[in-house]
Design an enzyme around this catalytic site. Structure first.
Site, mmCIF file in Angstrom:
data_model
loop_
_atom_site.group_PDB
_atom_site.id
_atom_site.type_symbol
_atom_site.label_atom_id
_atom_site.label_comp_id
_atom_site.label_asym_id
_atom_site.label_seq_id
_atom_site.Cartn_x
_atom_site.Cartn_y
_atom_site.Cartn_z
ATOM 1 N N GLY A 153 7.495 -2.910 -1.580
ATOM 2 C CA GLY A 153 7.040 -1.517 -1.487
ATOM 3 C C GLY A 153 7.994 -0.568 -2.170
ATOM 4 C CB SER A 199 -0.888 -0.005 1.246
ATOM 5 O OG SER A 199 -1.681 1.157 1.271
ATOM 6 C CB CYS A 245 -0.799 5.989 8.633
ATOM 7 S SG CYS A 245 -0.073 7.427 7.817
ATOM 8 C CE LYS A 290 1.695 -1.684 5.839
ATOM 9 N NZ LYS A 290 1.827 -1.050 4.519
ATOM 10 C CB ILE A 329 6.917 -3.390 10.167
ATOM 11 C CG1 ILE A 329 8.138 -3.163 9.284
ATOM 12 C CG2 ILE A 329 7.185 -4.436 11.205
ATOM 13 C CD1 ILE A 329 9.393 -2.687 10.009
ATOM 14 C CG ASN A 330 2.788 1.560 8.000
ATOM 15 O OD1 ASN A 330 3.548 2.234 7.307
ATOM 16 N ND2 ASN A 330 1.481 1.715 7.948
ATOM 17 C CG ASN A 350 -4.021 0.349 3.540
ATOM 18 O OD1 ASN A 350 -4.355 1.366 4.142
ATOM 19 N ND2 ASN A 350 -3.079 -0.455 3.985
ATOM 20 C CE LYS A 358 -1.760 7.460 -0.380
ATOM 21 N NZ LYS A 358 -0.570 7.431 0.464
ATOM 22 N N GLY A 387 11.439 -3.258 3.232
ATOM 23 C CA GLY A 387 12.749 -3.254 2.578
ATOM 24 C C GLY A 387 13.048 -4.423 1.674
#
Lengths: 306, 282
Positions: A265, A21, A130, A165, A191-192, A99, A45, A244
């Site tokens: 991502g 996302s 977020c 999430k 993870i975010n 999301n 998104k 990552g």
């Protein structure tokens, strides 16, 4: 022939590589460079009840092996999403995961409600992580009680496959993961981004308009991997690893640590072909090792329980 | 062609290509300023003035992101395009050290370029420093289309007046300014523009201002264009991540025709915007 498909409860993916996302827009932005049907799934998104303009620029800054962002959940809002963005997503032949974010519990519930009658959505990823908004977002994801309350409220209004999430910006991610289990979630994404900051030493000012932002990219991979491993040990739900992932080897690490699937991502920005390269790479690794299914890799790290 | 028509065509129809293309020329044309030629017949064929390429400067994770670089010039016969950039940090430094024959990973052509209305007879092109990068291709294209151009170029000092000979060859109407007075008009290129606008009585219906350069300069160009009633287009710059309109990292504050303020993406809504669209000094 290697079987790359993954099953997480009722959600079936043709392969374990999703796009994360916030890095893939509404899916159509990349379609001239990569056929979305080849992806294991596409995560949109964040969608909120009302349109959001997002944070003032500068919104992104590059750091060592990473990217700090502070977009601020800019999006068209759920009604315009349904009208303008969903038709394309309904046309793709891969799993579509929307999301969902909000400032209040009621907003999350309302977004989920409005999506209820629309087809072409395979799952919802509830974004309680977020770091770039003043209200909502990470606030729900940092406290086990409020996470459980919000996720339970969402659970009550939909039969759809639900993924929570989670934020890494917590003392103990396993506690939050347990809340997700208690609230009836069916999978967990982690993870975010990690809260981070950069300063321009010439001006003495922060490089992002919001001072702090969310760090992503290769810099955070070891942190993400450790959290995925920890949660996969302690929680019975399927875990989707994100943080990552740039290469096949990165994706394998997450699978070995216990993730059933992964999300690519920031790598999409560096190389739009990255998800495809990883899918091909995973297939090749399995066939070289004589594995019939990618599922044989999941959780196979040889480590004592955390 | 209307701006909307162009946008639709560009977003829906024209291809975006990702490919590895070899560096075939490299020249340091001024201190720290490089002109690099790459062979990419496909991208060259589709590139329009004002568009950019998203260039992977290295191979590893550091620096991580691609760099958006304006397309300086295309040679469609040879399938070669060139990029002009100043070494300003890790990424451009790495790029400047790529050798002849090495492949560059390119994504492009990207973004909305200049959209010169069909009734345009005169273009007033205003470049500040490295702002010449997207404007040279435009100037060439306009000359080819028989549109008369006046090129105003400003730089800090004489050595930084880039590609002067090529511009001179393209247009007899080249005027330069330097901040330190070492060449041409002593002062800012916007002062040169103001004098020019006062002196010439330009017809607002058939004249277009096109500009690129530092943001403070563009703000001044916008206010002068407004004051003299000349329409114009400017090329904006921002740090970018995806370059494809997905991440929303590269926004600038704009106002719509209804004067509603909204963030727009430099990578797909720009990099070229109408002068009156951009809200400066946010």
């Amino acid at each position: 022939m290697v079987d790359l498909s993954i099953e997480m409860g009722s959600l079936r993916l043709k392969n374990p590589v999703l796009v994360a996302s916030g890095t893939y827009g509404w899916g159509q932005e990349y379609r001239r460079l990569l056929d979305p049907d080849l992806l294991g799934g596409l995560i949109t998104k964040a969608v909120t009840l009302h349109p959001r303009e997002g944070n003032p620029p500068p919104r992104i800054v590059e750091t060592s092996c990473g990217l700090l962002n502070s977009i601020g959940l800019a999006n068209v809002g759920v009604e315009a999403f349904i009208r303008e963005k969903l038709p394309f997503l309904q046309s793709v032949k891969t799993a579509v995961i929307v999301n969902v974010a909000g400032s209040t519990l009621e907003e999350y519930v309302e977004v989920v409600n409005r999506l209820e009658e629309h087809s072409g959505i395979d799952a919802l990823e509830i974004n309680i992580s977020c770091p770039n908004v003043k209200e909502g977002g990470m606030i729900f994801g940092c406290d086990p009680q409020s996470a459980c309350r919000l996720l339970s409220a969402v659970r009550k209004v939909t039969q759809r496959f639900l993924i929570a999430k989670l934020s890494p910006n917590v003392t103990d991610i396993a506690t939050i993961a347990h809340s997700a289990v208690d609230a009836g979630m069916e999978a967990i994404s982690l993870i975010n981004t990690l809260v981070g900051m950069a300063i321009d030493v010439n001006t003495g000012r922060p490089r992002l308009s919001t001072v702090t932002g969310g760090l992503s990219g290769p810099a955070i991979k070891p942190v993400a991997l450790a959290m995925v491993w920890k949660v996969a040990q302690k929680v019975s739900l399927p875990v989707i690893g994100v943080g990552g992932i740039m290469t096949t080897e990165d994706a394998m690490e997450f699978l070995l640590a216990g993730a059933c699937a992964v999300q690519v991502g920031t790598a999409n920005f560096v190389n739009p072909q990255a998800p495809l390269r990883i899918i091909e790479g995973l297939e090749e690794v399995c066939s070289r090792r004589g594995l019939r299914s990618i599922r044989e890799l999941v959780g196979q790290v040889e480590a004592a329980d955390g | 062609m209307s701006r909307e028509g162009f946008r639709l065509k560009n977003n829906e129809g024209s291809p975006v290509i990702q490919q590895k293309a070899p560096v075939i020329t490299k020249e340091e044309i001024a201190a720290g300023v490089f002109l690099v030629g790459v062979k990419s017949p496909q991208i060259t064929m589709h590139a329009q003035p004002g568009q950019f390429l998203h260039v992977r400067v290295g191979q590893g994770p550091e620096p991580l992101l691609r760099r958006p670089l304006s397309i300086f010039q295309v040679d469609r016969k040879r399938g070669v395009l060139s990029l002009l950039f100043r070494v300003a940090g890790k990424g451009t430094n790495l790029l400047s050290r790529r050798r002849l024959g090495e492949d560059l990973d390119l994504v492009g052509p990207l973004g909305q370029g200049f959209d010169v209305p069909s009734g345009t007879r005169t273009a007033l092109i205003v470049a500040g420093g490295l702002g010449v990068a997207p404007l040279f291709f435009l100037a060439q294209d306009l000359v080819r289309r028989g549109i008369s151009i006046h090129f105003l170029m400003g730089a800090r000092c004489q050595d930084q007046l880039l590609c002067r000979d090529q511009l001179q060859a393209l247009s007899s109407h080249l005027q330069v300014s330097t901040d330190d007075g070492s060449d041409g008009f002593p002062g800012l290129v916007t002062q040169l523009l103001e004098e020019f606008l006062r002196r010439e009585n330009l017809d607002s219906g058939s004249t277009l201002i096109c500009s690129a350069g530092p943001e403070a300069m563009l703000a001044k160009v916008a206010s002068l264009a407004c004051q003299f009633g000349i329409p114009g287009q400017i090329s904006m710059e921002r740090n970018m991540a995806c370059g494809l309109g997905a991440c929303l990292g590269c926004v600038v504050l704009c106002r719509s025709r209804e004067r509603v303020q909204t963030y727009r993406r430099v990578c797909v809504d720009g990099p070229v915007f109408r002068l009156e669209e951009v809200v400066f000094g946010e």
